[in-house]
Design a protein around this motif. Structure first.
Motif, PDB file in Angstrom:
ATOM      1  N   THR A  57       0.835  -1.202   0.000  1.00 56.24           N
ATOM      2  CA  THR A  57       0.000   0.000   0.000  1.00 56.24           C
ATOM      3  C   THR A  57       0.871   1.253   0.000  1.00 56.24           C
ATOM      4  O   THR A  57       0.613   2.201  -0.752  1.00 56.24           O
ATOM      5  N   ARG A  58       1.911   1.244   0.833  1.00 56.96           N
ATOM      6  CA  ARG A  58       2.824   2.387   0.908  1.00 56.96           C
ATOM      7  C   ARG A  58       3.542   2.588  -0.434  1.00 56.96           C
ATOM      8  O   ARG A  58       3.686   3.716  -0.905  1.00 56.96           O
ATOM      9  N   GLU A  59       3.966   1.498  -1.059  1.00 59.17           N
ATOM     10  CA  GLU A  59       4.647   1.590  -2.353  1.00 59.17           C
ATOM     11  C   GLU A  59       3.697   2.127  -3.433  1.00 59.17           C
ATOM     12  O   GLU A  59       4.099   2.945  -4.260  1.00 59.17           O
ATOM     13  N   ALA A  60       2.446   1.671  -3.417  1.00 58.75           N
ATOM     14  CA  ALA A  60       1.466   2.148  -4.399  1.00 58.75           C
ATOM     15  C   ALA A  60       1.209   3.644  -4.211  1.00 58.75           C
ATOM     16  O   ALA A  60       1.090   4.398  -5.187  1.00 58.75           O
ATOM     17  N   LYS A  61       1.156   4.078  -2.952  1.00 58.57           N
ATOM     18  CA  LYS A  61       0.946   5.497  -2.668  1.00 58.57           C
ATOM     19  C   LYS A  61       2.131   6.321  -3.179  1.00 58.57           C
ATOM     20  O   LYS A  61       1.943   7.401  -3.746  1.00 58.57           O
ATOM     21  N   LYS A  62       3.335   5.797  -2.998  1.00 62.66           N
ATOM     22  CA  LYS A  62       4.524   6.491  -3.514  1.00 62.66           C
ATOM     23  C   LYS A  62       4.419   6.667  -5.023  1.00 62.66           C
ATOM     24  O   LYS A  62       4.781   7.717  -5.557  1.00 62.66           O
ATOM     25  N   ARG A  63       3.926   5.642  -5.709  1.00 64.03           N
ATOM     26  CA  ARG A  63       3.811   5.717  -7.169  1.00 64.03           C
ATOM     27  C   ARG A  63       2.797   6.782  -7.575  1.00 64.03           C
ATOM     28  O   ARG A  63       3.025   7.535  -8.515  1.00 64.03           O
ATOM     29  N   ARG A  64       1.662   6.840  -6.871  1.00 61.47           N
ATOM     30  CA  ARG A  64       0.647   7.857  -7.189  1.00 61.47           C
ATOM     31  C   ARG A  64       1.217   9.255  -6.987  1.00 61.47           C
ATOM     32  O   ARG A  64       1.028  10.140  -7.825  1.00 61.47           O
ATOM     33  N   GLU A  65       1.906   9.459  -5.859  1.00 63.13           N
ATOM     34  CA  GLU A  65       2.461  10.781  -5.571  1.00 63.13           C
ATOM     35  C   GLU A  65       3.544  11.154  -6.571  1.00 63.13           C
ATOM     36  O   GLU A  65       3.630  12.308  -7.002  1.00 63.13           O
ATOM     37  N   ALA A  66       4.369  10.178  -6.952  1.00 61.55           N
ATOM     38  CA  ALA A  66       5.417  10.447  -7.933  1.00 61.55           C
ATOM     39  C   ALA A  66       4.809  10.796  -9.285  1.00 61.55           C
ATOM     40  O   ALA A  66       5.310  11.690  -9.986  1.00 61.55           O
ATOM     41  N   ALA A  67       3.738  10.106  -9.655  1.00 57.30           N
ATOM     42  CA  ALA A  67       3.074  10.384 -10.934  1.00 57.30           C
ATOM     43  C   ALA A  67       2.552  11.819 -10.955  1.00 57.30           C
ATOM     44  O   ALA A  67       2.715  12.531 -11.953  1.00 57.30           O
ATOM     45  N   GLU A  68       1.970  12.252  -9.840  1.00 59.30           N
ATOM     46  CA  GLU A  68       1.472  13.634  -9.760  1.00 59.30           C
ATOM     47  C   GLU A  68       2.623  14.627  -9.866  1.00 59.30           C
ATOM     48  O   GLU A  68       2.523  15.638 -10.560  1.00 59.30           O
ATOM     49  N   ALA A  69       3.736  14.336  -9.191  1.00 57.13           N
ATOM     50  CA  ALA A  69       4.885  15.237  -9.221  1.00 57.13           C
ATOM     51  C   ALA A  69       5.483  15.318 -10.627  1.00 57.13           C
ATOM     52  O   ALA A  69       5.818  16.407 -11.098  1.00 57.13           O
ATOM     53  N   GLU A  71       3.901  14.756 -13.384  1.00 56.35           N
ATOM     54  CA  GLU A  71       2.914  15.441 -14.223  1.00 56.35           C
ATOM     55  C   GLU A  71       3.064  16.955 -14.065  1.00 56.35           C
ATOM     56  O   GLU A  71       3.067  17.691 -15.057  1.00 56.35           O
ATOM     57  N   LYS A  72       3.223  17.405 -12.831  1.00 56.17           N
ATOM     58  CA  LYS A  72       3.398  18.845 -12.578  1.00 56.17           C
ATOM     59  C   LYS A  72       4.715  19.344 -13.160  1.00 56.17           C
ATOM     60  O   LYS A  72       4.814  20.502 -13.560  1.00 56.17           O
ATOM     61  N   GLY A  73       5.714  18.464 -13.182  1.00 56.70           N
ATOM     62  CA  GLY A  73       7.018  18.842 -13.712  1.00 56.70           C
ATOM     63  C   GLY A  73       7.115  18.749 -15.219  1.00 56.70           C
ATOM     64  O   GLY A  73       8.172  19.006 -15.795  1.00 56.70           O
ATOM     65  N   GLY A  74       6.032  18.336 -15.875  1.00 54.00           N
ATOM     66  CA  GLY A  74       6.021  18.270 -17.330  1.00 54.00           C
ATOM     67  C   GLY A  74       6.708  17.036 -17.896  1.00 54.00           C
ATOM     68  O   GLY A  74       7.132  17.044 -19.042  1.00 54.00           O
ATOM     69  N   ARG A  75       6.827  15.986 -17.098  1.00 54.92           N
ATOM     70  CA  ARG A  75       7.456  14.745 -17.568  1.00 54.92           C
ATOM     71  C   ARG A  75       6.380  13.674 -17.692  1.00 54.92           C
ATOM     72  O   ARG A  75       6.283  12.763 -16.878  1.00 54.92           O
ATOM     73  N   ALA A  76       5.577  13.787 -18.729  1.00 54.29           N
ATOM     74  CA  ALA A  76       4.418  12.912 -18.918  1.00 54.29           C
ATOM     75  C   ALA A  76       4.813  11.451 -19.082  1.00 54.29           C
ATOM     76  O   ALA A  76       4.117  10.555 -18.594  1.00 54.29           O
ATOM     77  N   GLY A  77       5.913  11.182 -19.742  1.00 53.76           N
ATOM     78  CA  GLY A  77       6.354   9.800 -19.944  1.00 53.76           C
ATOM     79  C   GLY A  77       6.663   9.102 -18.626  1.00 53.76           C
ATOM     80  O   GLY A  77       6.246   7.961 -18.392  1.00 53.76           O
ATOM     81  N   GLN A  78       7.404   9.786 -17.769  1.00 49.71           N
ATOM     82  CA  GLN A  78       7.736   9.211 -16.457  1.00 49.71           C
ATOM     83  C   GLN A  78       6.481   9.101 -15.593  1.00 49.71           C
ATOM     84  O   GLN A  78       6.320   8.137 -14.846  1.00 49.71           O
ATOM     85  N   ALA A  79       5.580  10.079 -15.682  1.00 56.18           N
ATOM     86  CA  ALA A  79       4.331  10.036 -14.914  1.00 56.18           C
ATOM     87  C   ALA A  79       3.500   8.831 -15.337  1.00 56.18           C
ATOM     88  O   ALA A  79       2.911   8.145 -14.489  1.00 56.18           O
TER      89      ALA A  79
END
Length: 150
Positions: A57-69, A71-79
């Motif tokens: 659960t903690r790892e999945a949450k990290k992935r969601r937060e990283a995807a948002e970050a 996305e905000k940073g303009g790195r759609a591929g990594q998101a």
């Protein structure tokens, strides 16, 4: 019945054989987090399925937060990759409660505690948390309780 950790290891073996880089790297990182949790503290121990579930659960949450970050940073591929990893990990987690189910549980807890106003949020959370543990993210639960007490 196989344990969740054993299931992860079997899935890792299958992903490596299938040459599925996304699955294999995601499961490897998750197993590394499980192992780190096992050796944390004074003595090495074997995690229960519930504890492994918390790590996933903690790892999945990290992935969601990283995807948002990303996305905000303009790195759609990594998101997109982070989202895909999060979805893969979600397959190991129990089905999350819908908003309606969560609202019903919160409403029952508010009625049971007789709480009113935002100052009673702690008391309501204390009743709700054991019922939804692992089935709803803490932020969603807190938002639902806050809305019910508003």
């Amino acid at each position: 019945m196989t344990t969740l950790k054993a299931q992860l290891q079997e899935d890792l073996t299958a992903a490596i054989k299938d040459r599925d880089e996304l699955r294999s790297s995601t499961i490897r990182l998750t197993l590394a987090a499980v192992t780190a949790e096992e050796v944390a503290g004074k003595a090495k121990r074997e995690l229960s399925d519930a504890e492994v579930l918390k790590v996933i659960t903690r790892e999945a949450k990290k992935r969601r937060e990283a995807a948002e970050a990303f996305e905000k940073g303009g790195r759609a591929g990594q998101a997109e990759r982070e989202r895909a990893e999060g979805e893969l990990l979600a397959g190991y987690l129990p089905k999350q409660l819908s908003d309606e189910e969560l609202t019903a549980i919160v409403a029952a807890a508010v009625a049971e505690s007789g709480a009113s106003g935002p100052q009673a949020m702690g008391a309501v959370m204390k009743l709700v948390k054991p019922k939804v543990d692992g089935l709803a993210e803490g932020g969603r639960v807190a938002a639902a309780v806050k809305a019910a007490l508003a």
